[in-house]
Design a protein around this motif. Sequence first.
Motif, PDB file in Angstrom:
ATOM      1  N   ARG A  56       0.934  -1.249   0.057  1.00  7.95           N
ATOM      2  CA  ARG A  56       0.036   0.063   0.025  1.00  7.95           C
ATOM      3  C   ARG A  56       0.917   1.342   0.127  1.00  7.95           C
ATOM      4  O   ARG A  56       1.654   1.464   0.893  1.00  7.95           O
ATOM      5  N   GLU A  57       1.001   1.812  -1.266  1.00 13.60           N
ATOM      6  CA  GLU A  57       2.110   2.955  -1.398  1.00 13.60           C
ATOM      7  C   GLU A  57       1.247   4.426  -1.127  1.00 13.60           C
ATOM      8  O   GLU A  57       2.040   5.213  -1.092  1.00 13.60           O
ATOM      9  N   HIS A  58      -0.021   4.424  -1.433  1.00 12.84           N
ATOM     10  CA  HIS A  58      -0.770   5.749  -1.668  1.00 12.84           C
ATOM     11  C   HIS A  58      -1.863   5.578  -0.608  1.00 12.84           C
ATOM     12  O   HIS A  58      -2.716   4.695  -0.533  1.00 12.84           O
ATOM     13  N   ALA A  59      -2.293   6.769  -0.062  1.00 13.01           N
ATOM     14  CA  ALA A  59      -3.606   6.913   0.935  1.00 13.01           C
ATOM     15  C   ALA A  59      -4.788   7.163  -0.024  1.00 13.01           C
ATOM     16  O   ALA A  59      -5.473   8.011  -0.046  1.00 13.01           O
ATOM     17  N   ILE A  60      -5.023   6.265  -0.841  1.00 11.31           N
ATOM     18  CA  ILE A  60      -6.118   6.472  -1.611  1.00 11.31           C
ATOM     19  C   ILE A  60      -6.984   5.029  -1.706  1.00 11.31           C
ATOM     20  O   ILE A  60      -6.564   4.063  -1.612  1.00 11.31           O
ATOM     21  N   GLU A  61      -8.389   5.766  -1.318  1.00 13.72           N
ATOM     22  CA  GLU A  61      -9.162   4.417  -0.809  1.00 13.72           C
ATOM     23  C   GLU A  61     -10.065   3.867  -2.264  1.00 13.72           C
ATOM     24  O   GLU A  61     -10.293   4.623  -3.217  1.00 13.72           O
ATOM     25  N   PRO A  62     -10.464   2.500  -2.053  1.00  9.57           N
ATOM     26  CA  PRO A  62     -11.386   1.936  -3.340  1.00  9.57           C
ATOM     27  C   PRO A  62     -12.769   3.444  -3.439  1.00  9.57           C
ATOM     28  O   PRO A  62     -13.178   3.700  -2.514  1.00  9.57           O
ATOM     29  N   GLY A  63     -12.994   3.481  -4.668  1.00 14.24           N
ATOM     30  CA  GLY A  63     -13.809   4.252  -5.091  1.00 14.24           C
ATOM     31  C   GLY A  63     -13.143   5.703  -5.352  1.00 14.24           C
ATOM     32  O   GLY A  63     -14.148   6.723  -5.656  1.00 14.24           O
ATOM     33  N   GLU A  64     -12.164   6.072  -4.953  1.00 12.94           N
ATOM     34  CA  GLU A  64     -11.355   7.378  -5.207  1.00 12.94           C
ATOM     35  C   GLU A  64     -10.701   7.308  -6.395  1.00 12.94           C
ATOM     36  O   GLU A  64     -10.060   6.457  -6.783  1.00 12.94           O
ATOM     37  N   MET A  65     -10.294   8.736  -6.818  1.00 10.00           N
ATOM     38  CA  MET A  65      -9.433   8.933  -7.908  1.00 10.00           C
ATOM     39  C   MET A  65      -8.922  10.332  -7.938  1.00 10.00           C
ATOM     40  O   MET A  65      -9.697  11.218  -7.020  1.00 10.00           O
TER      41      MET A  65
END
Length: 327
Positions: A199-208
Motif C-alpha cells: 500500500r503506497e498511497h492513501a487512496i481508498e477504493p472508489g477514489e481517484m
Amino acid sequence: MKAFSYLRAGSVDEVRQAAASSATMLLAGGTTLLDLAKCGVAEPETVVDISHLAGLDAISLTDQGVTIGALAKMSRVADDANIKAQFPAVSEALSLAASAQIRNMATIGGNLMQRTRCPYFRDPATFAACNKRAPGSGCSAIGGVTRNHAVLGTSEACIATNPGDLAVALVAFDAVVHLGSRQVAIDDFFLLPGTTPDREHAIEPGEMITAITIPASDAAHRSTYLKVRDRQSYEFAAASAAVGLELEADGRTIRDIRVALGGVATKPWRARAVEKALKGQVLDTAAVKRASLLAVQGAVYHGGNHYKITLAPRVVERAILTMGEMA
C-alpha cells in the motif's frame, strides 16, 4: 499480459463506481499501467479509460496558488509560463523526468500513482519474494543488488525507492491532493512501507485523483530542483532535491526554507531537520554544509546504496547554495 475488460468512462462518478473494486485499474496516459501489465505485475480484470473525461486537465492560477487537473500532461505543465514563473522547481522536476515522448503522454495524476522501479518488484518470473507484489513473501532486494534502493524510510519488509521527481517538489511546497470528496496533504498521500509495503498511497477504493493544489509562497517562487543521476537523460535520480528559499529584507537571513529529497527514500522525503537548522540563520556556506548533513538522519544502508548517504547532503547543499546565489 492477462486479458481484461475495457470501459471508457463518461463521468467521474462512473469512474468512482468502477474503482470501488480492487480488480479495477485506471488508464490515463498509460505509461505506468502498460509497463506493469507487460511485466506481469498488474493484472486488472477491468481497465477504466479516464483519458477523455472533460475538465480534468485545467491549470488554474490564483493569488493563493495553482490547481492542476489530474489529466494535465506532464509536458504541458512543465512548459506553462505561470508554473515556470511561480513554481520553478515543479517545472524543472517535470522537465527532468522520463523522456520527451513519455512527458507528452503521461498525466499528473498518473505520475503521482507510479510504482517503484525496483527490479525485484518488476520481475515476478525471477523473484517470487516481494512484499509489494505478494505481502508476506519477503524482500528479495535485502541481501541483493541495492545500488538504486532507499536509505531513508525503509523497513524490514521493503527498501524500494520512490521513483518520482514531481512528487519531491510537491512535498517541499505542501501540495494537496484532491480525491473528490476529500483532500489529502501530499506528504500524507505517500505512505511509508512499514509492514504493508503493498500500500503506497492513501487512496481508498472508489477514489481517484482529480487535481492537485500547490499553495503560493515566496519559497516556491524562488526554488529549484536538482537531480543527480548516472546519465544525463531518461534516468531516475540517484539523489535529488527540491529547495525553496525566502530571505529577509537584508538578503542574508533565511526567513523560510523548504527541502525535500528524491531518489533516496521509500517516499518523497521532506528534510525538516535541515529546514529547522537553517530557518532564521544567516545564509552561510559552512552553515549550509552542516545543516545539509541532517538530510540523511536515520539513514540505513544495505550494501551498494551506501553512497547515497554521502551524495544526498551534497545535492541538498548545492541546491540551497544555488538558490542563495552562492554556488
